[in-house]
Design a protein around this motif. Sequence first.
Motif, PDB file in Angstrom:
ATOM      1  N   THR A  84       0.828  -1.211   0.000  1.00 26.77           N
ATOM      2  CA  THR A  84       0.000   0.000   0.000  1.00 26.77           C
ATOM      3  C   THR A  84       0.862   1.259   0.000  1.00 26.77           C
ATOM      4  O   THR A  84       0.481   2.276  -0.589  1.00 26.77           O
ATOM      5  N   SER A  85       2.039   1.184   0.632  1.00 28.80           N
ATOM      6  CA  SER A  85       2.932   2.343   0.604  1.00 28.80           C
ATOM      7  C   SER A  85       3.468   2.577  -0.798  1.00 28.80           C
ATOM      8  O   SER A  85       3.708   3.728  -1.192  1.00 28.80           O
ATOM      9  N   ARG A  86       3.656   1.500  -1.575  1.00 24.10           N
ATOM     10  CA  ARG A  86       4.106   1.656  -2.958  1.00 24.10           C
ATOM     11  C   ARG A  86       3.022   2.312  -3.808  1.00 24.10           C
ATOM     12  O   ARG A  86       3.317   3.154  -4.665  1.00 24.10           O
ATOM     13  N   TYR A 154      -7.873  -6.649   4.228  1.00 25.68           N
ATOM     14  CA  TYR A 154      -6.843  -5.775   4.799  1.00 25.68           C
ATOM     15  C   TYR A 154      -7.179  -4.306   4.515  1.00 25.68           C
ATOM     16  O   TYR A 154      -7.701  -3.959   3.456  1.00 25.68           O
ATOM     17  N   MET A 155      -6.845  -3.440   5.475  1.00 22.49           N
ATOM     18  CA  MET A 155      -7.039  -2.008   5.285  1.00 22.49           C
ATOM     19  C   MET A 155      -6.043  -1.251   6.154  1.00 22.49           C
ATOM     20  O   MET A 155      -5.767  -1.627   7.291  1.00 22.49           O
ATOM     21  N   ASP A 156      -5.461  -0.198   5.586  1.00 22.26           N
ATOM     22  CA  ASP A 156      -4.667   0.749   6.363  1.00 22.26           C
ATOM     23  C   ASP A 156      -4.912   2.133   5.774  1.00 22.26           C
ATOM     24  O   ASP A 156      -5.720   2.294   4.841  1.00 22.26           O
ATOM     25  N   SER A 157      -4.259   3.139   6.308  1.00 19.86           N
ATOM     26  CA  SER A 157      -4.552   4.508   5.888  1.00 19.86           C
ATOM     27  C   SER A 157      -4.160   4.757   4.434  1.00 19.86           C
ATOM     28  O   SER A 157      -4.875   5.461   3.707  1.00 19.86           O
ATOM     29  N   ASN A 158      -3.052   4.174   3.988  1.00 20.58           N
ATOM     30  CA  ASN A 158      -2.662   4.349   2.589  1.00 20.58           C
ATOM     31  C   ASN A 158      -3.663   3.710   1.642  1.00 20.58           C
ATOM     32  O   ASN A 158      -4.023   4.292   0.615  1.00 20.58           O
TER      33      ASN A 158
END
Length: 252
Positions: A84-86, A154-158
Motif C-alpha cells: 500500500t505504501s508503494r 486488509y485495510m490501512d490509511s494508505n
Amino acid sequence: MKQELYTWHSKQLDKDMSLFVYGEKGIPLLAFPSENGSANDWEEHGMVEAIQEYIEKGRVQLFTVNTVDSESWFCENGINPWRTSRQEAYYNCIIEEVLPYIHKKNKSKTMPIVAGVGMGANHAAIIFLRRPDLFQSLMALSGIYDVRYFFDDYMDSNLYDNAPERFLENMPPDHAYIELYNKRKMIFCVGQGYQEFDGVKTLKSLERIFITKSIDAWCDYWGYDVSHDWYWWKEQIQYFLPELLGDNDNLD
C-alpha cells in the motif's frame, strides 16, 4: 505525429520511471495502461492510433505513463503495508512529478483529462477523485473499484486513501469536492461480456454512492458482447473523447 520519451528517477518511488508524449499541443490527456502495463502500452495496443487524428490536429496532447502495479496491487507475495505504501508513492509520483512535467511540456494552460483502461481505470479514478481540483475530466474504462479484490479484508490509511469506494462513502454531504465533482465530467464505462462481471458489479456499487452523494457521473454499461479487451477500449475512447472535449470541439 511527434513522439517523445521522457525518463526520470522518481524521488517518490526511488526508481526510474518513463512516459511517452504524443503530439505537440492541445488539451493534455494523461493515460494509464492496464494491469502491470508500461508507458508504451497505449501505442502497442492501438489506443494512440484510435485518437491519432485528435493528436495530429492539435486537439489533444497525449501523455502515457508506466506503473508499479507489480509492487502494489498485484504483488500477492508482498507484505501489505509495503504494497500500500508503494501505491501511495505512485500516486504521489503522478501528482508531484508527472503533473508538473505535463504543465511544463503542454502550453494550453488547461487542466488535464485523465483516462485509464483496466487497472489503469482504477489509477485514473483514484487521482481524479482525490484531486478534482487538478483535472478537468475523467474517463475510466473497465476498472474494478473495490480494494477487496486485491487486498481481501486488509485495510490501512494508505489503502483507504486509494479506495474511492471507501472514502466517497464516508465523504460528508457538504464536502467541497462534491461541488467540484459536479463541475467536472466523469465517465465510467464497462462492458457486460467476458471478464467484465467484477467490473460491472463494482461500478454499480460506485454508482450507488454517486447517487447517494448527489454526484453527477456517467456510468455506462455496454452490451454482453463487449469484453475486457483493447479492441473495445479503442471503440470506447473514440465514443467518449468527443464528449470530454466539449460539444463545440470536433475535427471538422
